[in-house]
Design a protein around this motif. Structure first.
Motif, short mmCIF file in Angstrom:
data_model
loop_
_atom_site.label_atom_id
_atom_site.label_comp_id
_atom_site.label_asym_id
_atom_site.label_seq_id
_atom_site.Cartn_x
_atom_site.Cartn_y
_atom_site.Cartn_z
N PHE A 102 0.70 -1.28 0.17
CA PHE A 102 -0.07 0.09 -0.20
C PHE A 102 0.88 1.37 0.02
O PHE A 102 0.41 2.33 -0.17
N ILE A 103 1.98 1.08 0.46
CA ILE A 103 2.96 2.37 0.19
C ILE A 103 2.94 2.79 -1.20
O ILE A 103 3.33 3.98 -1.44
N HIS A 110 -5.14 1.55 -1.36
CA HIS A 110 -4.44 1.59 -0.35
C HIS A 110 -5.01 1.87 1.09
O HIS A 110 -4.32 1.12 1.95
N ARG A 114 -4.05 -0.69 4.28
CA ARG A 114 -3.32 0.05 5.34
C ARG A 114 -4.16 -0.25 6.72
O ARG A 114 -3.54 -0.53 7.71
N GLY A 256 10.70 -0.90 5.88
CA GLY A 256 10.13 0.31 6.53
C GLY A 256 10.64 0.36 7.99
O GLY A 256 11.04 1.64 8.63
N GLY A 257 10.57 -0.82 8.85
CA GLY A 257 11.02 -0.65 10.08
C GLY A 257 12.50 -1.00 10.63
O GLY A 257 12.58 -0.86 11.60
N THR A 260 15.60 2.30 8.64
CA THR A 260 15.35 3.68 9.20
C THR A 260 15.52 3.74 10.71
O THR A 260 16.22 4.86 10.96
N MET A 306 10.62 10.67 -1.12
CA MET A 306 9.83 9.72 -1.74
C MET A 306 9.21 10.35 -3.04
O MET A 306 9.24 11.66 -2.95
N ARG A 308 6.66 10.52 -6.71
CA ARG A 308 5.09 10.62 -6.94
C ARG A 308 5.31 10.68 -8.62
O ARG A 308 6.01 11.14 -9.13
N TYR A 331 12.91 15.04 1.53
CA TYR A 331 12.58 15.24 2.93
C TYR A 331 14.11 15.75 3.60
O TYR A 331 14.14 16.71 4.45
N SER A 359 10.32 13.76 8.25
CA SER A 359 11.06 12.48 8.23
C SER A 359 10.04 11.19 7.98
O SER A 359 10.14 10.36 7.32
N ILE A 364 -1.84 10.63 3.46
CA ILE A 364 -2.47 9.48 3.79
C ILE A 364 -1.40 8.30 3.83
O ILE A 364 -1.52 7.23 4.35
N HIS A 365 -0.17 8.66 3.16
CA HIS A 365 0.90 7.54 3.22
C HIS A 365 2.13 7.84 4.29
O HIS A 365 3.05 7.18 4.64
N CYS A 367 4.24 7.67 7.72
CA CYS A 367 4.63 6.46 8.08
C CYS A 367 3.87 5.82 9.21
O CYS A 367 3.42 6.29 10.19
N GLY A 369 4.74 3.30 10.78
CA GLY A 369 5.29 2.81 11.99
C GLY A 369 5.95 3.72 12.74
O GLY A 369 6.88 3.73 13.64
#
Ligand code: HEM
Ligand code: FES
Lengths: 418, 107
Positions: A102-103, A110, A114, A256-257, A260, A306, A308, A331, A359, A364-365, A367, A369
């Motif tokens: 969904f990222i 999505h 999510r 993701g987790g 980072t 990120m 798009r 970012y 960061s 809607i996206h 993070c 986590g």
């Protein structure tokens, strides 16, 4: 493919229209700061007509990034848009394992996916993991050598984040090296020492996908538990989650987790070493941990950008981003934008509004986590504060990752002075 | 000055006198009310200012606006009919006495 990487050592020596911030080597050399400063000042919405990844726009100022990030209608995350190298998301070969979770989806799909994953990383479920995190953190901090050289990254940051990850998906802790290997392959770039080519990466990801599917089958045969895999195996909403979506979701939670949070742990130690006054503040007042944690995440900016794809023409600062154009929301640049953050280049652990940083992205996206990451960092710094160490000295410049995707620290020699 | 009562998930109340024109998120942050983070600074882009509007007040605050606020708030844990993003509630004299409840945690 552009043939040669830009010499980025003098940001003002390059003609504005030739500025290309996509070279992974530039981030490994930590040499991007000047170019982004110049773009923020002279061309904040910048078009690069020719790069190794084709043409793309760079959005470099805090509020422009916030605006673009929250405009999911005009800027899509689909079709591998979130990375510069879309092979990273979709795979390169015909037989590739897509990691498009969904990222890299737009609503409505999505939102559905999510919402299924949310409970696994929501504050109520995270609280359950905190005790374990603390116990493990204590054990590792108790075992590090005092007055001797060691690598902070492999000894502390990697151990702690892999432990958390193993717990999140209830994976055997003894086999955590395999988790690290997968994580490195997912976020790897050909030429970084782990990934040799996109084809080799595709092959490795396929093996990984098989292992994840096997885990789901096993959990289905067991009583429901609170780990992510069990949740996805038993959740009534996840019953018709396809194999592809399931693998992609687990993959996203792993990358993701992992890197980072790991890099935020290492980045915090480096920032303290470079700012002894802030270390003194923290030692005198460990309650500052609540603002220290978001400040280390801002200062490190573990996700550089990120991407798009524009779904319509959009005007930004007088430039027209055309439908179909690729944008990169940097970012790493917005977090150093003086117009949005006072003394943005300084590491200040008692900022007034430390949580206002880019960061984790916005919209809607944003993070999913973020609370889990903050919890891990808070526990680490709370336990470090209890050690009453005089100083964690960084003995040599860190080895940084060859990546234009994640801002990483691969190794960092330190010595703890009691 | 509109008076706003913020009630934490454990029942602790915080009463704030806010100047007219600022948002219920800003009023909470400037008065150190715990339980509202406001990470995006009020752009309806983070949902860390999620509140439940007291049923007696929801007519006056209105429901989440569908263009900007709704897509964000729908992704929040424990979202209800009376969920709002506090940064999108502008405090006016008509909202004097407003009661807002906070979720267990912002996320
Ligand atoms: C300091 C640590 C972390 C940073 C800096 C970070 C950064 C980010 C960023 C920038 C995004 C936004 C993507 C976008 O706008 O396109 C994101 C999304 C996401 N992150 Fe993190 N992340 C961190 C930790 C974690 C952890 C610990 C997990 C899970 C265990 C996680 C899981 C996710 C997921 C699932 C998404 C996708 C959300 C969506 O598309 O709706 N992240 N993260
Ligand atoms: S402050 Fe971010 S949504 Fe309200």
């Amino acid at each position: 493919m552009a043939t040669q990487a830009l010499d980025t050592s003098d940001p003002y020596a390059i003609p504005l229209d030739k500025i290309d911030v996509s070279d992974p080597g530039m981030y490994q050399r930590d040499e991007h700061w000047g170019l982004f400063k110049r773009l923020r000042e002279e061309d904040p919405v910048h078009y690069c007509a020719d790069s190794a990844y084709g043409p793309y726009w760079s959005i470099t100022k805090y509020h422009d990034i916030l605006e673009a990030d929250s405009n999911f209608k005009a800027f899509s995350s689909d079709h591998g848009a979130i990375a510069l190298d879309s092979e990273r998301i979709t795979g390169a070969t015909e037989d590739a394992t897509s990691i498009a979770s969904f990222i890299s989806m737009d609503p409505p799909k999505h939102d559905v996916q999510r919402k299924i994953v949310t409970p696994a990383v929501a504050p109520s479920n995270i609280a359950r993991l905190e005790g374990l995190m603390r116990e493990r953190t204590k054990r590792i901090l108790d075992s590090v050598p005092i007055g001797e050289d060691f690598d902070w990254v492999s000894t502390v940051s990697i151990e702690l984040t892999l432990m958390m990850l193993a717990n999140l998906i209830d994976y055997p802790l003894e086999e955590r090296a395999q988790l690290k290997n997968w994580s490195d392959i997912i976020s790897g770039t050909p030429g970084d020492g782990v990934v040799e080519s996109w084809e080799q990466r595709d092959r490795e990801l396929k093996i990984m996908a098989g292992a994840f599917l096997e885990m789901r089958e096993k959990r289905r045969a067991e009583e429901p538990k609170s780990d992510l895999i069990s949740m996805l195996a038993h959740s009534p909403f996840a019953q018709d989650m396809s194999m592809v979506d399931y693998v992609a979701n687990v993959t996203t939670l792993i990358v993701g987790g992992n890197d980072t949070t790991r890099n935020s742990m290492s980045g915090g130690v480096l920032a303290f070493h470079e700012n002894p006054g802030e270390w003194a503040k923290f030692k005198a007042n460990p309650d500052l941990v609540d603002s220290l944690v978001p400040e280390t995440i801002r200062y490190q900016t573990p996700v550089l950008f990120m991407g798009r794809l524009a779904t319509q023409d959009v005007e930004m600062r007088g430039k027209i981003i055309r439908k179909g154009d690729k944008i990169a929301m940097w970012y790493i640049s917005g977090n150093r934008d003086e117009e949005a953050i006072e003394n943005a280049d300084s590491f200040i652990i008692d900022r007034e509004r430390p949580r206002q940083h880019l960061s984790f992205g916005f919209g809607i996206h944003r993070c999913l986590g973020n609370r889990l990451a903050e919890m891990q960092l808070r526990v680490l710094w709370e336990e470090v504060a209890k050690k009453d160490w005089n100083h964690i000295e960084v003995l040599a410049p860190p080895t940084r990752s060859y990546s234009n995707n994640l801002r990483g620290i691969d190794a960092m020699p330190v010595r703890i002075h009691a | 000055m509109p008076k706003v009562t913020y009630i934490e998930a454990d029942g602790t109340e915080h009463v704030v006198d806010a100047p007219e024109g600022i948002s219920a998120m800003e009023a909470a942050l400037t008065n150190d009310v715990p339980g509202i983070d406001g990470d995006c600074g009020g752009q309806a882009a983070c949902a860390t200012c999620h509140v439940f509007v007291d049923p007696d007040w929801i007519e006056r605050t209105g429901h989440a606006d569908s263009e900007v606020e709704l897509p964000m708030i729908e992704l929040s844990e424990g979202v209800q009919d009376n969920s709002r993003l506090a940064c999108q509630i502008k405090l006016t004299a008509a909202l004097d006495g407003l009661i807002l409840r906070m979720p267990e945690a912002q996320f």
